[in-house]
Design a protein around this motif. Sequence first.
Motif, PDB file in Angstrom:
ATOM      1  N   PRO A  13       0.765  -1.152   0.432  1.00 58.75           N
ATOM      2  CA  PRO A  13       0.153   0.206  -0.290  1.00 58.75           C
ATOM      3  C   PRO A  13       0.654   0.999   0.075  1.00 58.75           C
ATOM      4  O   PRO A  13       1.839   1.485   0.164  1.00 58.75           O
ATOM      5  CB  PRO A  13      -0.774  -0.314   1.740  1.00 58.75           C
ATOM      6  CG  PRO A  13      -0.174  -1.200   2.118  1.00 58.75           C
ATOM      7  CD  PRO A  13       0.798  -1.753   1.394  1.00 58.75           C
ATOM      8  N   GLN A  14       0.562   2.556  -0.497  1.00 58.06           N
ATOM      9  CA  GLN A  14       0.914   3.886  -0.267  1.00 58.06           C
ATOM     10  C   GLN A  14       1.547   3.671   1.013  1.00 58.06           C
ATOM     11  O   GLN A  14       0.688   4.022   2.256  1.00 58.06           O
ATOM     12  CB  GLN A  14       0.715   4.922  -0.953  1.00 58.06           C
ATOM     13  CG  GLN A  14      -0.448   4.992  -0.201  1.00 58.06           C
ATOM     14  CD  GLN A  14      -2.101   6.068  -1.235  1.00 58.06           C
ATOM     15  OE1 GLN A  14      -2.760   5.623  -2.092  1.00 58.06           O
ATOM     16  NE2 GLN A  14      -1.955   7.680  -1.117  1.00 58.06           N
ATOM     17  N   SER A  15       2.805   4.245   0.831  1.00 56.33           N
ATOM     18  CA  SER A  15       3.613   5.145   2.392  1.00 56.33           C
ATOM     19  C   SER A  15       3.497   6.626   3.009  1.00 56.33           C
ATOM     20  O   SER A  15       3.240   6.635   3.852  1.00 56.33           O
ATOM     21  CB  SER A  15       4.501   5.159   2.209  1.00 56.33           C
ATOM     22  OG  SER A  15       5.291   3.234   1.601  1.00 56.33           O
ATOM     23  N   MET A  16       2.383   7.534   2.240  1.00 55.88           N
ATOM     24  CA  MET A  16       2.163   7.657   2.464  1.00 55.88           C
ATOM     25  C   MET A  16       0.802   8.422   1.853  1.00 55.88           C
ATOM     26  O   MET A  16       0.937   8.318  -0.228  1.00 55.88           O
ATOM     27  CB  MET A  16       3.088   9.476   2.421  1.00 55.88           C
ATOM     28  CG  MET A  16       3.645   9.445   1.019  1.00 55.88           C
ATOM     29  SD  MET A  16       5.833  10.705   1.264  1.00 55.88           S
ATOM     30  CE  MET A  16       6.550   8.035   1.325  1.00 55.88           C
ATOM     31  N   ALA A  17       0.097   9.464   2.168  1.00 61.89           N
ATOM     32  CA  ALA A  17      -0.425  10.348   1.327  1.00 61.89           C
ATOM     33  C   ALA A  17      -0.763  10.820  -0.272  1.00 61.89           C
ATOM     34  O   ALA A  17      -1.443  10.645  -1.042  1.00 61.89           O
ATOM     35  CB  ALA A  17      -1.961  11.110   2.119  1.00 61.89           C
ATOM     36  N   ALA A  18       0.696  11.607   0.126  1.00 59.13           N
ATOM     37  CA  ALA A  18       0.510  12.139  -1.066  1.00 59.13           C
ATOM     38  C   ALA A  18       2.280  11.427  -2.057  1.00 59.13           C
ATOM     39  O   ALA A  18       2.541  10.295  -2.105  1.00 59.13           O
ATOM     40  CB  ALA A  18       1.502  13.408  -0.568  1.00 59.13           C
ATOM     41  N   VAL A  19       1.632  12.075  -3.320  1.00 62.25           N
ATOM     42  CA  VAL A  19       2.487  11.723  -4.685  1.00 62.25           C
ATOM     43  C   VAL A  19       4.065  12.424  -3.420  1.00 62.25           C
ATOM     44  O   VAL A  19       3.561  13.825  -3.005  1.00 62.25           O
ATOM     45  CB  VAL A  19       2.180  13.101  -5.802  1.00 62.25           C
ATOM     46  CG1 VAL A  19       3.791  12.689  -6.533  1.00 62.25           C
ATOM     47  CG2 VAL A  19       1.487  12.339  -6.319  1.00 62.25           C
ATOM     48  N   ALA A  20       5.283  11.839  -3.792  1.00 62.88           N
ATOM     49  CA  ALA A  20       6.304  11.990  -2.868  1.00 62.88           C
ATOM     50  C   ALA A  20       7.100  12.105  -3.728  1.00 62.88           C
ATOM     51  O   ALA A  20       7.414  11.468  -4.680  1.00 62.88           O
ATOM     52  CB  ALA A  20       6.539  11.581  -0.953  1.00 62.88           C
ATOM     53  N   TYR A  21       8.482  13.832  -3.907  1.00 59.92           N
ATOM     54  CA  TYR A  21       9.201  13.843  -4.331  1.00 59.92           C
ATOM     55  C   TYR A  21      10.597  13.864  -3.337  1.00 59.92           C
ATOM     56  O   TYR A  21      10.456  14.420  -2.938  1.00 59.92           O
ATOM     57  CB  TYR A  21       9.082  15.453  -5.754  1.00 59.92           C
ATOM     58  CG  TYR A  21       7.868  15.203  -6.667  1.00 59.92           C
ATOM     59  CD1 TYR A  21       7.223  15.291  -6.864  1.00 59.92           C
ATOM     60  CD2 TYR A  21       8.418  13.652  -7.614  1.00 59.92           C
ATOM     61  CE1 TYR A  21       6.224  14.986  -7.321  1.00 59.92           C
ATOM     62  CE2 TYR A  21       7.479  13.685  -8.394  1.00 59.92           C
ATOM     63  CZ  TYR A  21       6.371  14.189  -8.236  1.00 59.92           C
ATOM     64  OH  TYR A  21       5.061  14.242  -8.792  1.00 59.92           O
ATOM     65  N   ALA A  22      11.041  12.645  -3.335  1.00 61.28           N
ATOM     66  CA  ALA A  22      12.455  12.980  -2.391  1.00 61.28           C
ATOM     67  C   ALA A  22      13.815  13.545  -3.381  1.00 61.28           C
ATOM     68  O   ALA A  22      14.325  12.425  -4.326  1.00 61.28           O
ATOM     69  CB  ALA A  22      12.738  11.849  -2.418  1.00 61.28           C
ATOM     70  N   ILE A  23      14.152  15.018  -3.249  1.00 61.15           N
ATOM     71  CA  ILE A  23      15.615  15.198  -3.579  1.00 61.15           C
ATOM     72  C   ILE A  23      17.024  14.616  -2.667  1.00 61.15           C
ATOM     73  O   ILE A  23      17.191  15.264  -1.306  1.00 61.15           O
ATOM     74  CB  ILE A  23      15.219  16.415  -3.646  1.00 61.15           C
ATOM     75  CG1 ILE A  23      13.947  16.758  -4.934  1.00 61.15           C
ATOM     76  CG2 ILE A  23      16.372  17.220  -4.204  1.00 61.15           C
ATOM     77  CD1 ILE A  23      13.601  18.283  -4.884  1.00 61.15           C
ATOM     78  N   HIS A  24      17.735  14.117  -3.207  1.00 61.25           N
ATOM     79  CA  HIS A  24      19.037  13.550  -1.993  1.00 61.25           C
ATOM     80  C   HIS A  24      20.030  13.688  -3.371  1.00 61.25           C
ATOM     81  O   HIS A  24      20.344  13.580  -4.489  1.00 61.25           O
ATOM     82  CB  HIS A  24      18.470  12.081  -1.702  1.00 61.25           C
ATOM     83  CG  HIS A  24      19.378  11.484  -0.825  1.00 61.25           C
ATOM     84  ND1 HIS A  24      20.382  11.399  -0.667  1.00 61.25           N
ATOM     85  CD2 HIS A  24      18.807  11.577   0.655  1.00 61.25           C
ATOM     86  CE1 HIS A  24      20.653  10.500   0.317  1.00 61.25           C
ATOM     87  NE2 HIS A  24      19.947  10.777   1.507  1.00 61.25           N
ATOM     88  N   ASP A  25      20.517  13.757  -2.528  1.00 61.70           N
ATOM     89  CA  ASP A  25      22.273  13.800  -3.234  1.00 61.70           C
ATOM     90  C   ASP A  25      22.611  12.467  -3.913  1.00 61.70           C
ATOM     91  O   ASP A  25      23.453  12.559  -4.676  1.00 61.70           O
ATOM     92  CB  ASP A  25      23.347  13.894  -1.702  1.00 61.70           C
ATOM     93  CG  ASP A  25      23.870  15.353  -1.937  1.00 61.70           C
ATOM     94  OD1 ASP A  25      24.697  15.998  -1.255  1.00 61.70           O
ATOM     95  OD2 ASP A  25      23.074  15.924  -3.177  1.00 61.70           O
TER      96      ASP A  25
END
Length: 392
Positions: free
Chosen positions: A194-206
């Motif tokens: 199932p989805q891990s959060m209610a939103a579409v998530a964009y993670a910006i990371h090095d």
Amino acid sequence: DSTTVLIVGAGPAGLVLGNLLKAAGVDCLILERQSRAYVERRARAGFLAANTVRILEENGLAAGLLRDGRQHDTCLFRSEHAEFELKYSGLGRGEVHTVYPQQDLVRDLIAEFLDRGGELRFETAVAEVNDIGSDRPWIVCRNADGELQRWNGRYVAGCDGRHGVSRQAVPVGAVRQYRRDHGISWLALLAEAPQSMAAVAYAIHDEGFAGHMARSASVTRYYLQCARGEDPQGWSDRRIWDELQLRMQADRYGPLHQGPILERRVVDMASHVMDPIQYGRLFLVGDAASLISPSAAKGANLAVMEAEILAKALIADLRDDDERPLARYSEDCLPRIWRAQEFSHWMINLLHGPAGNDDEAVFLRALQRARLESLRNSRRHQDHFAENYVGI
Ligand code: FAS
């Protein structure tokens, strides 16, 4: 054999076009290279724009998505420095996405087209598209038994996607080809979780970008930026979840719901636009006309938008003897294709910073952070973002 409109390809573009023509009593035939089971299982897009839902609703094609689709109006950005979310139902034009897996939409569109008495030949690959400069174009296709068949038509709609044949019928030099390889690749994943959060998530990371998007109650799509030419089979489920947890900062924001990885494939970020997207009696629709990166969830939505414009133009020509909308097809579509390409390009440069520590990479990553800060702090920027993110 002959028909009025020959449609190559049964993806969102070909199926919406076929359904709208059939409803207007225009004779058409859809030829699809794959089997019905294959196209109804092929997982791709999932975020339908408000304009897409409008087109499907107005044409009696939205029963499935209205029953099982879920409204979505929040996206969340995470970087090492901050986390913030945008509720875009209160921004821009207040439009929201409807989450509905593309393969479910394709299944609905096929059923509806056949219910309307449409003719759709599966496992029938179009090998040639000929005489598109004349008023009697024709195609050659190979059916499931390997027999070659010729079909004559008055118009050909090239709805055969990024690897299709129809656009090869356009004489070299007759159209401008705009291409850009964004140099970014994503490991596109489907997880049985199932989805891990209610939103579409964009993670910006090095270490690179990671994305989280709902697809259904039990399946979630994830993206991991990876090196060009990466072998998806080199990524075990363990390695995938470890990398997703790292880039999504699970230690700071909470663990992800994990599960078996159902699909892993590498998608190279490339853009391609033809201008014009028509030549003689051939009209290109969807990925066959313009390819856009999945970074802004636009591809399937552009395909449906163009299919409606072309259907209306063909109906005007065939029923009302008015050729002007057909002549204007490219002119009507290209400004919206370019606006989607521009926004998708901006998203790519928001989500991905170049690796390395040379001056150029350090400078571009600083720009990336400035973009993110502007989006976080400026309401006017958020309105502009929402209008483009959901709109077409
Ligand atoms: P399609 O490629 O869907 O359909 C073309 C059809 O033509 C296919 O069924 C093919 O079998 C058939 N065909 C090809 N050659 C033929 C021939 N010679 N004869 C007969 N038939 C032929 N878009 C989004 O909006 N959001 C997303 O989140 C998103 N995620 C994606 C993830 C992945 C992994 C991929 C690969 C794509 C993603 N896309 C996304 C883009 C995708 O959804 C396309 O934009 C969309 O399918 C375009 O629809 P069509 O133009 O109909 O092309």
